[in-house]
Write a protein that holds these residues in place. Structure first.
Motif, mmCIF file in Angstrom:
data_model
loop_
_atom_site.group_PDB
_atom_site.id
_atom_site.type_symbol
_atom_site.label_atom_id
_atom_site.label_comp_id
_atom_site.label_asym_id
_atom_site.label_seq_id
_atom_site.Cartn_x
_atom_site.Cartn_y
_atom_site.Cartn_z
ATOM 1 N N GLN A 150 0.814 -1.209 0.000
ATOM 2 C CA GLN A 150 0.000 0.000 0.000
ATOM 3 C C GLN A 150 0.856 1.271 0.000
ATOM 4 O OE1 GLN A 150 -2.816 0.694 3.319
ATOM 5 N NE2 GLN A 150 -4.414 0.524 1.770
ATOM 6 N N ASN A 151 2.073 1.175 0.499
ATOM 7 C CA ASN A 151 2.975 2.340 0.485
ATOM 8 C C ASN A 151 3.794 2.418 -0.812
ATOM 9 O OD1 ASN A 151 4.745 0.235 0.785
ATOM 10 N ND2 ASN A 151 5.619 0.937 2.733
ATOM 11 N N PHE A 152 3.422 1.588 -1.811
ATOM 12 C CA PHE A 152 4.028 1.583 -3.148
ATOM 13 C C PHE A 152 5.436 0.993 -3.176
ATOM 14 C CE2 PHE A 152 0.491 4.361 -3.958
ATOM 15 C CZ PHE A 152 0.176 4.132 -5.282
ATOM 16 N N THR A 153 5.823 0.272 -2.163
ATOM 17 C CA THR A 153 7.081 -0.473 -2.243
ATOM 18 C C THR A 153 6.815 -1.804 -2.940
ATOM 19 O OG1 THR A 153 6.700 -1.430 -0.049
ATOM 20 C CG2 THR A 153 8.042 0.584 -0.180
ATOM 21 N N GLN A 154 7.829 -2.318 -3.637
ATOM 22 C CA GLN A 154 7.654 -3.508 -4.445
ATOM 23 C C GLN A 154 7.599 -4.777 -3.597
ATOM 24 O OE1 GLN A 154 10.665 -2.229 -7.815
ATOM 25 N NE2 GLN A 154 9.529 -4.044 -8.473
ATOM 26 N N LYS A 155 6.689 -5.672 -3.966
ATOM 27 C CA LYS A 155 6.619 -6.991 -3.348
ATOM 28 C C LYS A 155 7.431 -8.008 -4.150
ATOM 29 C CE LYS A 155 2.412 -8.294 -2.114
ATOM 30 N NZ LYS A 155 0.930 -8.463 -2.211
ATOM 31 N N TYR A 156 7.490 -7.814 -5.470
ATOM 32 C CA TYR A 156 8.178 -8.754 -6.348
ATOM 33 C C TYR A 156 9.014 -7.994 -7.377
ATOM 34 C CZ TYR A 156 3.696 -10.801 -4.870
ATOM 35 O OH TYR A 156 2.597 -11.171 -4.153
ATOM 36 N N GLU A 157 10.036 -8.655 -7.868
ATOM 37 C CA GLU A 157 10.846 -8.103 -8.956
ATOM 38 C C GLU A 157 10.363 -8.726 -10.271
ATOM 39 O OE1 GLU A 157 13.136 -5.789 -8.972
ATOM 40 O OE2 GLU A 157 13.133 -5.442 -6.794
ATOM 41 N N ILE A 158 9.540 -7.986 -11.000
ATOM 42 C CA ILE A 158 8.967 -8.496 -12.244
ATOM 43 C C ILE A 158 9.162 -7.454 -13.333
ATOM 44 C CG2 ILE A 158 6.862 -9.303 -13.390
ATOM 45 C CD1 ILE A 158 5.818 -10.087 -10.606
ATOM 46 N N GLU A 159 9.656 -7.893 -14.481
ATOM 47 C CA GLU A 159 9.868 -7.006 -15.624
ATOM 48 C C GLU A 159 8.686 -7.160 -16.578
ATOM 49 O OE1 GLU A 159 10.750 -4.277 -17.878
ATOM 50 O OE2 GLU A 159 12.312 -4.632 -16.369
ATOM 51 N N PHE A 160 7.817 -6.139 -16.605
ATOM 52 C CA PHE A 160 6.598 -6.219 -17.409
ATOM 53 C C PHE A 160 6.815 -5.857 -18.863
ATOM 54 C CE2 PHE A 160 4.739 -6.190 -13.243
ATOM 55 C CZ PHE A 160 3.569 -6.913 -13.389
ATOM 56 N N SER A 161 7.730 -4.939 -19.125
ATOM 57 C CA SER A 161 7.887 -4.452 -20.498
ATOM 58 C C SER A 161 8.380 -5.572 -21.391
ATOM 59 C CB SER A 161 8.863 -3.276 -20.552
ATOM 60 O OG SER A 161 10.139 -3.673 -20.110
ATOM 61 N N ARG A 162 8.108 -5.406 -22.696
ATOM 62 C CA ARG A 162 8.582 -6.391 -23.655
ATOM 63 C C ARG A 162 10.097 -6.483 -23.575
ATOM 64 N NH1 ARG A 162 4.462 -3.853 -27.232
ATOM 65 N NH2 ARG A 162 2.782 -5.342 -27.461
ATOM 66 N N ALA A 163 10.629 -7.664 -23.812
ATOM 67 C CA ALA A 163 12.053 -7.928 -23.595
ATOM 68 C C ALA A 163 12.922 -7.010 -24.430
ATOM 69 C CB ALA A 163 12.370 -9.379 -23.935
ATOM 70 N N CYS A 164 13.678 -6.147 -23.742
ATOM 71 C CA CYS A 164 14.522 -5.190 -24.451
ATOM 72 C C CYS A 164 15.598 -5.889 -25.259
ATOM 73 C CB CYS A 164 15.156 -4.219 -23.459
ATOM 74 S SG CYS A 164 13.967 -3.217 -22.538
ATOM 75 N N LYS A 165 16.144 -6.978 -24.690
ATOM 76 C CA LYS A 165 17.210 -7.677 -25.401
ATOM 77 C C LYS A 165 16.720 -8.226 -26.733
ATOM 78 C CE LYS A 165 19.881 -9.007 -21.320
ATOM 79 N NZ LYS A 165 20.431 -10.130 -20.539
ATOM 80 N N ILE A 166 15.496 -8.752 -26.699
ATOM 81 C CA ILE A 166 14.943 -9.292 -27.940
ATOM 82 C C ILE A 166 14.734 -8.178 -28.941
ATOM 83 C CG2 ILE A 166 12.916 -10.407 -28.940
ATOM 84 C CD1 ILE A 166 12.692 -12.043 -26.389
ATOM 85 N N GLU A 167 14.224 -7.038 -28.496
ATOM 86 C CA GLU A 167 14.024 -5.919 -29.405
ATOM 87 C C GLU A 167 15.355 -5.413 -29.936
ATOM 88 O OE1 GLU A 167 9.907 -4.236 -27.404
ATOM 89 O OE2 GLU A 167 11.738 -3.080 -27.285
ATOM 90 N N SER A 168 16.386 -5.387 -29.083
ATOM 91 C CA SER A 168 17.689 -4.948 -29.549
ATOM 92 C C SER A 168 18.243 -5.898 -30.599
ATOM 93 C CB SER A 168 18.659 -4.851 -28.363
ATOM 94 O OG SER A 168 18.217 -3.901 -27.432
ATOM 95 N N VAL A 169 18.050 -7.208 -30.350
ATOM 96 C CA VAL A 169 18.489 -8.180 -31.337
ATOM 97 C C VAL A 169 17.748 -7.976 -32.644
ATOM 98 C CG1 VAL A 169 18.473 -10.639 -31.887
ATOM 99 C CG2 VAL A 169 19.234 -9.889 -29.647
ATOM 100 N N GLY A 170 16.440 -7.660 -32.522
ATOM 101 C CA GLY A 170 15.671 -7.401 -33.723
ATOM 102 C C GLY A 170 16.221 -6.210 -34.491
#
Length: 392
Positions: free
Chosen positions: A345-365
Motif C-alpha cells: 500500500q505504500n508503493f514499495t515492491q513486493k516482487y521483482e517483475i519485468e513487465f515491459s517487452r524484452a529489451c534484449k529481444i528488441e535490440s536483437v531485432g
C-alpha cells in the motif's frame, strides 16, 4: 567463383535472419483502482488515495506499458498524458441501462472521460461494464445496446481508433474448462447476448475481454496440480486434450483456449482475446486459503510474464492473447479480503517483475534489421560490380 561463394553465403544469412524473427508478444499491464478505505474504530482517519501523478510516475518507473482503470477517474486519465502507457478504460455497471437508452448520455460520458485527454492520453479501448452476468445479471439485456451506443457516440465525435467492448468472468460464461475443445458459452446468454456481441466485436475490429484466474480454478478443482497452475516446468506437468491431441503445460492456456473454442463454436474464431484480469493473491480472505502466499503469487506472476513474453501463444492460437492485465497494482490490505497487489500500500515492491517487452529481444531485432540492410547492399554490389555479374 569467389563472388558466387560470397553471394550464396550472404543469401543464406539473409534468409536465416528473415525466418528467425520472433513473433509478436502481448502487451502486459496492470489494473489500478485507487484504494478508498472506509473509517474504522482502529483507523478513524484512513489516508486518502495517492495523487494520480504519483501513480502514473510509479507505473512509468516500473516500465509497465499498459494500465487498466476500472473506475476511469478523469484525474487518473490526465495523469497518463504524454506517457507511453496505454490506458484501458472501464464504465461502471450502474451506467449500463442509461447508456443503452440514450446515445446522448454516452456522448456526455465521453466528453468527461475521453475528449479532454485523447490522444495525449493513449486510450486503447473502452470496456462497458465488468462481469455484469454475476454482479448485476438483471442488466444483461442492456449490455449490447450500451456497448453499441458508446461505439456510435465515439464515431459522432470523430474518434475512430478506440474500440468498445465489455468484460466477462470466465466462470460465468464458459460451460467447461477441460477439455478446452469442448467449451461453449453458457445458455441462454450464449445465444441471446454472446453471439450478437461477438458479431459486433468482429464488425468493429474490437476484442473479447475476459477475467482469467487460474487460482480460482485451482481452488475449485482438487485434481489440478499446483505446479500446473503456477507455470512450473515439471516432466509430467501437462494435460492432454484427447479430442484434439493438444498438450497443455499450464492452466492459463487451458482457460484461454476454452474461451477461444467457445468463440469458434459461436462462429467467431478470429476475434482478439484480452485478459482483463489475472493474478494470484499473496494472502487469503481466511486461513483456509493456504496457497495464497507471497511466494506462490510471485511464482505465478513471473511464470505468467515469462510465458507471455516467450511469444509461444496458446496451443489453439499461435499469437495467444493480445493483452493481459495483472490484478492489481497496489494492495488494499483490508482484513478479510485477499491481497492481489504487486506493490504494498505504500508503493514499495513486493516482487521483482519485468513487465515491459524484452529489451534484449528488441535490440536483437534492431541488430538483425541493420545487418539485413548491409547484406542487401553487399548483394547489390556483387550483382552490379562483378566481372561476370549483371542484373539480368
Amino acid at each position: 567463383m569467389a563472388s558466387s561463394s560470397w553471394l550464396a553465403f550472404a543469401l543464406l544469412i539473409l534468409l536465416s535472419l528473415r525466418h528467425s524473427t520472433s513473433s509478436s508478444r502481448p502487451l502486459i499491464g496492470v489494473t489500478y483502482a485507487p484504494p478508498i478505505l472506509a473509517p474504522t474504530i482502529a483507523n478513524p482517519h484512513p489516508p486518502p488515495p495517492p495523487p494520480p501523478d504519483r501513480v502514473a510516475s510509479i507505473v512509468t518507473s516500473l516500465n509497465i506499458p499498459a494500465v487498466r482503470l476500472p473506475n476511469s477517474y478523469p484525474s487518473l486519465i490526465r495523469a497518463f498524458a504524454y506517457t507511453n502507457t496505454t490506458i484501458l478504460l472501464s464504465i461502471p455497471n450502474a451506467f449500463v441501462p442509461t447508456l443503452a437508452a440514450n446515445r446522448t448520455l454516452a456522448q456526455r460520458w465521453l466528453y468527461r472521460h475521453v475528449l479532454p485527454f485523447y490522444p495525449r492520453s493513449k486510450i486503447s479501448l473502452i470496456s462497458v461494464g465488468n462481469d455484469i452476468f454475476d454482479t448485476t445479471p438483471d442488466l444483461s439485456p442492456f449490455l449490447l445496446p450500451a456497448v453499441r451506443n458508446v461505439h456510435l457516440a465515439l464515431r459522432d465525435l470523430g474518434i475512430k481508433k478506440i474500440p468498445v467492448s465489455t468484460t466477462f468472468s470466465f466462470f460465468n460464461i464458459i460451460t467447461t474448462s477441460f477439455p478446452p475443445s469442448s467449451a461453449q458459452f453458457q445458455e441462454p446468454a450464449g445465444s441471446l447476448i454472446m453471439k450478437p456481441l461477438l458479431q459486433f466485436l468482429e464488425d468493429t475490429n474490437s476484442s473479447f475481454l475476459v477475467n482469467v484466474y487460474p487460482y480460482n480454478m485451482y481452488r475449485l478443482n482438487c485434481e489440478i496440480p499446483l505446479g500446473f497452475a503456477l507455470f512450473e516446468n515439471y516432466p509430467f506437468n501437462f494435460r492432454d486434450d484427447l479430442i484434439t491431441g493438444v498438450r497443455y503445460t499450464n492452466l492459463f492456456d487451458v482457460m484461454v483456449d476454452a474461451v477461444i473454442s467457445a468463440m469458434a463454436v459461436a462462429g467467431h474464431e478470429n476475434i482478439p482475446v484480452i485478459v482483463a484480469e489475472t493474478g494470484w493473491p499473496s494472502s487469503g480472505a481466511d486461513a483456509s486459503e493456504v496457497d495464497a502466499t507471497p511466494a506462490l503469487a510471485e511464482m505465478y506472476l513471473k511464470g505468467l510474464v515469462a510465458h507471455l513474453k516467450s511469444g509461444m501463444g496458446s496451443p489453439l492460437r499461435r499469437e495467444g492473447v493480445a493483452e493481459a492485465y495483472v490484478y492489481e497494482l497496489v494492495d488494499i490490505e483490508v482484513k478479510g479480503e485477499r491481497s492481489w497487489g504487486i506493490l504494498h500500500q505504500n508503493f514499495t515492491q513486493k516482487y521483482e517483475i519485468e513487465f515491459s517487452r524484452a529489451c534484449k529481444i528488441e535490440s536483437v531485432g534492431g541488430f538483425r534489421a541493420l545487418l539485413r540492410f548491409f547484406l542487401i547492399g553487399f548483394l547489390m554490389n556483387l550483382l552490379c560490380a562483378g566481372d561476370n555479374w549483371s542484373l539480368w
